[in-house]
Write a protein that holds these residues in place. Structure first.
Motif, PDB file in Angstrom:
ATOM      1  N   LYS A   1       4.230   4.773   7.968  1.00 39.02           N
ATOM      2  CA  LYS A   1       3.053   5.053   8.777  1.00 39.02           C
ATOM      3  C   LYS A   1       3.389   5.732  10.098  1.00 39.02           C
ATOM      4  O   LYS A   1       2.627   6.583  10.580  1.00 39.02           O
ATOM      5  N   GLU A   2       4.522   5.380  10.676  1.00 42.31           N
ATOM      6  CA  GLU A   2       4.832   5.868  12.019  1.00 42.31           C
ATOM      7  C   GLU A   2       5.904   6.959  12.041  1.00 42.31           C
ATOM      8  O   GLU A   2       5.980   7.727  12.995  1.00 42.31           O
TER       9      GLU A   2
ATOM     10  N   LEU B   1       4.030  -1.541  -2.259  1.00 44.61           N
ATOM     11  CA  LEU B   1       3.659  -0.323  -2.997  1.00 44.61           C
ATOM     12  C   LEU B   1       2.260   0.180  -2.683  1.00 44.61           C
ATOM     13  O   LEU B   1       2.031   1.402  -2.653  1.00 44.61           O
ATOM     14  N   ASP B   2       1.322  -0.731  -2.458  1.00 43.78           N
ATOM     15  CA  ASP B   2      -0.051  -0.306  -2.154  1.00 43.78           C
ATOM     16  C   ASP B   2      -0.202   0.256  -0.742  1.00 43.78           C
ATOM     17  O   ASP B   2      -1.273   0.768  -0.395  1.00 43.78           O
ATOM     18  N   HIS B   3       0.844   0.177   0.065  1.00 40.20           N
ATOM     19  CA  HIS B   3       0.763   0.603   1.465  1.00 40.20           C
ATOM     20  C   HIS B   3       1.513   1.904   1.728  1.00 40.20           C
ATOM     21  O   HIS B   3       1.570   2.364   2.870  1.00 40.20           O
ATOM     22  N   VAL B   4       2.108   2.487   0.676  1.00 42.57           N
ATOM     23  CA  VAL B   4       2.862   3.737   0.845  1.00 42.57           C
ATOM     24  C   VAL B   4       2.348   4.748  -0.182  1.00 42.57           C
ATOM     25  O   VAL B   4       1.512   4.434  -1.034  1.00 42.57           O
TER      26      VAL B   4
ATOM     27  N   LYS C   1       8.037  -4.758   5.181  1.00 48.76           N
ATOM     28  CA  LYS C   1       7.221  -4.505   6.373  1.00 48.76           C
ATOM     29  C   LYS C   1       7.778  -3.338   7.183  1.00 48.76           C
ATOM     30  O   LYS C   1       7.031  -2.500   7.695  1.00 48.76           O
ATOM     31  N   GLU C   2       9.103  -3.280   7.287  1.00 52.91           N
ATOM     32  CA  GLU C   2       9.718  -2.192   8.048  1.00 52.91           C
ATOM     33  C   GLU C   2       9.564  -0.855   7.334  1.00 52.91           C
ATOM     34  O   GLU C   2       9.312   0.180   7.968  1.00 52.91           O
ATOM     35  N   LEU C   3       9.667  -0.849   6.003  1.00 52.29           N
ATOM     36  CA  LEU C   3       9.470   0.392   5.247  1.00 52.29           C
ATOM     37  C   LEU C   3       8.035   0.891   5.404  1.00 52.29           C
ATOM     38  O   LEU C   3       7.796   2.104   5.529  1.00 52.29           O
ATOM     39  N   ILE C   4       7.083  -0.030   5.389  1.00 54.78           N
ATOM     40  CA  ILE C   4       5.677   0.352   5.590  1.00 54.78           C
ATOM     41  C   ILE C   4       5.485   0.950   6.986  1.00 54.78           C
ATOM     42  O   ILE C   4       4.800   1.965   7.163  1.00 54.78           O
TER      43      ILE C   4
END
Length: 664
Positions: A91-92, A127-130, A84-87
């Motif tokens: 994003k931010e 993986l699907d979020h980065v 969650k933190e890597l995502i």
């Protein structure tokens, strides 16, 4: 809304210097028994943030050098907060994964549906979020022909080496001390291979596959040798259920029976854990063995209980020599003699025992854990699932009713996924037969029952999809009526039984949603309606499915939002534990003795939950049934009190007070 207040519960005031030493000398003194460098953080979120920050830094360094960053990832619950933190950083903070190569540490075999694969979990969780290139994700194929597995494993090792080896491997540790799926008996020299899952490993994997019957027979896993070849290894562990494993891993001897101890031989392996997982490390649990202590009542009690167990003596028979020979000379200096310490702790523990969990009316309560007034009290027992109330505090629940308190039970979730399909078929067949007898011309209910029976017997396929709503309704209804019957047997009035059905739980899957505003609002509404004088909540954060923690967070969030209410300032909140573990003696603040007859009543109340007997999908890693676990735990607590020199009881249920953090 504060949704993670349970992570701030600190039963023991652990001085910061124990887990965050001020200098290198203190570090070496405190950690001299630890054979793997271990970083302890106050919460899993803090630890996960530190891991994610380190990974992000290394990814960016490799990007600047124009090189790939090779990362091996395992599944399970441990890395979820890191992901969650890597995502978030992607994003931010523009953290790019374009140069990241990912290798899946293990994959189940054979797989009939890719949705239950570990690769699918890694994709869904990270993986699907980065922005990683899908071509840079390597994983065993859970559906490959058996004859291809040996060659695949050989090529998998070659793929890893073709990228220059693994830069970082992120691991959790299983309940059998396995890393990856290298269980007890694994050799230090083995590489990627097919492993037949033993019963313990299949039970652990059942969390992914809903029931143990659905767990594949095998897994393709990186071997110990593959893991140890990684340039950096991070072992994560969160929560008190990992404390014993962490202590064995970090402080024990290297042994093939405890595979995680192989990490002691790696130059760049480290453990990153939270305070709960660190609980059994010597510097946290027995600090007097490695440093001078900041003594408080709880630490003294823990030390004395430890000394009693070590010497086999009750408290009042401990001598000055016992203290001196076992590293507790500081207490002699503080209190002058063993007798002074002994009598203090004996009285302290004696005062936890009460047969009046709601307070004894018209009695001196200065040395009792609960207040005499008001009497009778309005009491709410919050139960995460529709049986935790009787499993965890069935004796106390009956005692509260017998002593004429106004007792309410609030079931926070429906517990619907924890009912076997066979149970639903049985009830639907009963429903069909009743319709045939009393309403043969009204076919609506009968047809629905027949439809559910047909679906469960002949059509249902375990493919990772949510359970059908009609089936969930039937399963939830079964549990609801079992709970109602168990309450009635325990003495709770029908109108005082509340089914909250918190929305976070109602996914139809093992994976639940995060706690939300709607969940907290439901709990808050009930509290405002009843305005209790006393609450009981599930405080066992080590439950294997995570639901207890979310349910506790829901109650604590509601309390936090209501803490300006006058009635709440006079309410006491007691935490109980479920079927998994008991409070340690140094934490217990209220101990309710249970007679043999009351223990039999408690067993019968638990047995009202018939769907949770032998066929229940989520019995966990323990072969014993819930009533057996509860009785063994309650008897063990009573036995410990007896061994310390206090009265001998058949069984004891124990509680710890949650101190509401009112604003000053």
């Amino acid at each position: 809304m504060k949704t993670n207040l349970s992570s701030q519960i600190t039963l023991t005031r652990i001085p910061t210097r124990y887990y965050r030493p001020e200098n290198a000398y203190e570090q070496s003194v405190l950690t001299r028994l630890e054979k793997i460098p271990t970083n302890i953080y106050e919460s899993a979120n803090e630890g996960s943030f530190a891991i994610a920050k380190e990974l992000a830094s290394q990814i960016r360094k490799k990007q600047e050098a124009g090189e790939p960053f090779v990362l091996a990832l395992s599944g399970g619950r441990s890395p979820q907060s890191v992901f969650k933190e890597l995502i978030r950083m992607h994003k931010e903070e523009q953290l790019s994964f374009r140069n990241v190569i990912v290798f899946n540490v293990y994959e189940f075999y054979p797989l009939s549906a890719s949705t239950n694969s570990n690769l699918a979990y890694l994709k869904e969780s990270l993986l699907d979020h980065v922005d990683i290139d899908p071509k840079n994700v390597y994983s065993p194929d859970g559906s490959m022909p058996k004859d291809d597995i040996f060659e695949f494993c050989r090529q998998y090792e070659q793929h890893i080496q073709s990228f220059g080896g693994i830069d970082y491997i992120l691991l959790g540790v299983g309940h059998a001390s396995n890393i990856g799926f290298n269980g007890p008996g694994s050799s230090i020299n083995v590489g990627t291979r097919l492993v037949l899952l033993d019963n313990d490993a299949r039970k652990e994997a059942a969390r992914t596959f809903k029931s143990i019957e659905n767990v594949p027979a095998s897994v393709i896993t990186m071997g110990i040798s593959t893991i140890l070849k990684a340039k950096n290894v991070i072992l994560m562990a969160w929560g008190e259920d990992k404390a014993h494993i962490v202590a064995n891993t970090v402080e024990g001897k290297v042994s093939e029976t405890v595979p995680s101890t192989y990490l002691q031989t790696h130059m760049n392996a480290k453990a990153v854990i939270d305070l709960s997982a660190a609980y059994e490390l010597t510097r946290i649990s027995h600090p007097w063995l490695v440093t001078n202590c900041d003594w408080d009542n709880k630490l003294i009690r823990r030390a004395i209980v430890w000394l009693c167990q070590l010497t086999g003596k009750p408290i009042l028979k401990l001598t000055n020599k016992d203290y001196s020979e076992h590293g507790l000379g500081e207490l002699l200096a503080l209190y002058g003699s063993a007798y002074n310490v002994n009598i203090k702790i004996f009285n302290d523990i004696q005062h936890t025992i009460t047969g009046w969990p709601g307070g004894k009316p018209n009695a001196d309560d200065s040395n009792r854990p609960e207040r005499a007034t008001p009497y009778p009290k309005k009491v709410i027992v919050f139960s995460p699932h529709p049986d935790d109330d009787v499993i965890s505090m069935g004796g106390t629940l009956r005692r509260l009713c017998d002593q004429h308190h106004d007792v309410h039970v609030a079931y926070e979730t429906s517990g619907n996924i924890a009912v076997g399909d066979d149970e639903v078929i049985r009830y639907c067949e009963y429903l069909r037969d009743v319709c045939d007898k009393y309403s043969p011309n009204d076919t609506g209910v009968k047809d629905k029952a027949e439809e559910i029976i047909k679906y469960l017997r002949f059509e249902k396929v375990e493919n990772g999809e949510p359970e059908k709503r009609d089936v969930l309704f039937m399963k939830g209804t079964i549990r609801r009526e079992e709970a109602r019957h168990g309450c009635r047997y325990s003495g709770v009035k029908d109108e005082n039984v509340h089914f909250l059905d918190l929305p976070f739980y109602e996914t139809g899957l093992v994976k639940k949603n995060d706690l939300g505003d709607a969940d907290v609002a439901i709990v808050k509404k009930l509290l405002q309606e009843i305005q209790p004088d006393q609450m009981f909540v599930a405080g066992d954060l080590a439950d294997p499915h995570g639901t207890h923690k979310v349910c506790l967070d829901a109650v604590l969030a509601a309390i936090d939002e209501l803490k300006d209410e006058e009635w709440l300032k006079h309410c006491r909140v007691w935490m109980y534990r479920g079927a998994w573990a008991e409070w340690e003696m140094d934490h217990i603040e209220m101990a309710v003795p249970i007679s043999p007859e009351e223990l039999r009543f408690k067993r019968n109340a638990i047995l009202k939950h018939q769907s949770q007997a032998e066929s229940a999908p989520f019995l966990g890693d323990d072969e014993r049934l819930f009533w057996q676990r509860a009785e063994d735990r309650n008897r063990a607590t009573a036995e410990l009190y007896k061994d310390l020199g206090l009265a001998s009881y058949e069984a004891i249920e124990a509680f710890v007070q949650y101190m509401i953090p009112f604003d000053k």
